[in-house]
Design a protein around this motif. Structure first.
Motif, PDB file in Angstrom:
ATOM      1  N   ILE A  99      37.989  43.043  33.495  1.00 49.75           N
ATOM      2  CA  ILE A  99      36.581  42.817  33.203  1.00 49.75           C
ATOM      3  C   ILE A  99      36.322  44.459  32.559  1.00 49.75           C
ATOM      4  N   ILE A 145      38.178  43.668  42.193  1.00 51.23           N
ATOM      5  CA  ILE A 145      38.023  44.364  41.022  1.00 51.23           C
ATOM      6  C   ILE A 145      37.596  45.850  41.033  1.00 51.23           C
ATOM      7  N   THR A 193      34.395  40.111  47.451  1.00 55.41           N
ATOM      8  CA  THR A 193      35.498  39.755  46.594  1.00 55.41           C
ATOM      9  C   THR A 193      35.379  40.694  45.388  1.00 55.41           C
ATOM     10  N   PHE A 194      34.167  41.108  45.005  1.00 54.46           N
ATOM     11  CA  PHE A 194      34.108  41.756  43.808  1.00 54.46           C
ATOM     12  C   PHE A 194      34.676  43.358  44.142  1.00 54.46           C
ATOM     13  N   TYR A 243      41.835  37.615  38.781  1.00 46.48           N
ATOM     14  CA  TYR A 243      42.903  38.728  39.519  1.00 46.48           C
ATOM     15  C   TYR A 243      44.071  37.817  39.474  1.00 46.48           C
ATOM     16  N   LEU A 271      27.108  37.754  35.787  1.00 45.97           N
ATOM     17  CA  LEU A 271      27.865  37.904  36.851  1.00 45.97           C
ATOM     18  C   LEU A 271      27.321  38.245  38.073  1.00 45.97           C
ATOM     19  N   LEU A 304      36.390  35.415  39.765  1.00 45.45           N
ATOM     20  CA  LEU A 304      36.776  36.790  40.188  1.00 45.45           C
ATOM     21  C   LEU A 304      38.325  36.300  40.514  1.00 45.45           C
ATOM     22  N   ASN A 305      38.456  35.689  41.360  1.00 46.18           N
ATOM     23  CA  ASN A 305      39.668  35.486  42.147  1.00 46.18           C
ATOM     24  C   ASN A 305      40.864  34.947  40.786  1.00 46.18           C
ATOM     25  N   LYS A 348      42.265  45.811  37.015  1.00 42.98           N
ATOM     26  CA  LYS A 348      41.437  44.706  36.817  1.00 42.98           C
ATOM     27  C   LYS A 348      40.135  45.116  36.093  1.00 42.98           C
ATOM     28  N   LYS A 349      40.150  46.545  35.929  1.00 38.30           N
ATOM     29  CA  LYS A 349      39.122  47.311  35.181  1.00 38.30           C
ATOM     30  C   LYS A 349      39.500  47.556  33.806  1.00 38.30           C
TER      31      LYS A 349
END
Length: 161
Positions: A41, A77, A72-73, A35, A11, A31-32, A83-84
């Motif tokens: 992740i 995230i 983005t990350f 989300y 990644l 990633l989008n 998201k984690k």
């Protein structure tokens, strides 16, 4: 239902552009989508994945695509606890001896330790690695997906939060 995805270091290679521009854009799209569909992740405390995550966040690069990838990350995230799926080293158990010869690479053991911890949550390992004895690992209950075949299907996924 949120699915914890155990991603290895590809990644960050892709987000930084080391895998080429196409893979960089695909990683941003991944990633989008992650989300949008409420997946998570998995981040293991002290792992090489976490180290590369922090390196990405500290990196400076003038490339507009890199800036977009990094933003983005961080936005989707890093700053979003939903998201984690963060795991500490203390939460993991040792990898059973029978699995070790099937993996062949000690630095990858943490991926399988995380999978064992999260198996009842529908998790899977998303990788580019081809060194593992995948068929035997799958027979032991591990779900392993290859980045190049999985991501195009994932991007078409229609579920949202």
């Amino acid at each position: 239902m949120s699915v914890p995805i155990i991603v290895d270091e590809w990644l960050f290679e892709d987000l930084t552009g080391n895998g080429g521009r196409e893979k960089q854009i695909q990683a941003i799209l991944f990633l989008n989508k992650l989300y949008d569909v409420c997946d998570q992740i998995v981040i293991l405390e002290g792992s090489s994945f976490e180290t590369k995550m922090h390196t990405l966040m500290k990196s400076n690069n003038d490339s507009p695509t890199f800036i977009s990838a990094k933003r983005t990350f961080i936005d989707l995230i890093e700053r979003n606890s939903n998201k984690k799926y963060y795991i500490t080293q203390n939460e993991l158990t040792d990898l059973p001896e029978a699995f070790i010869p099937l993996i062949n690479d000690p630095p990858d053991h943490f991926l399988f330790q995380c999978h064992l911890k999260l198996m009842n949550k529908g998790c899977f390992i998303l990788t580019t690695d081809g060194r593992w004895k995948e068929e035997k690992l799958k027979k032991k209950g591990f779900r392993i997906e290859k980045r190049d075949s999985f991501i195009p299907k994932y991007l078409k996924h229609e579920v949202s939060c």
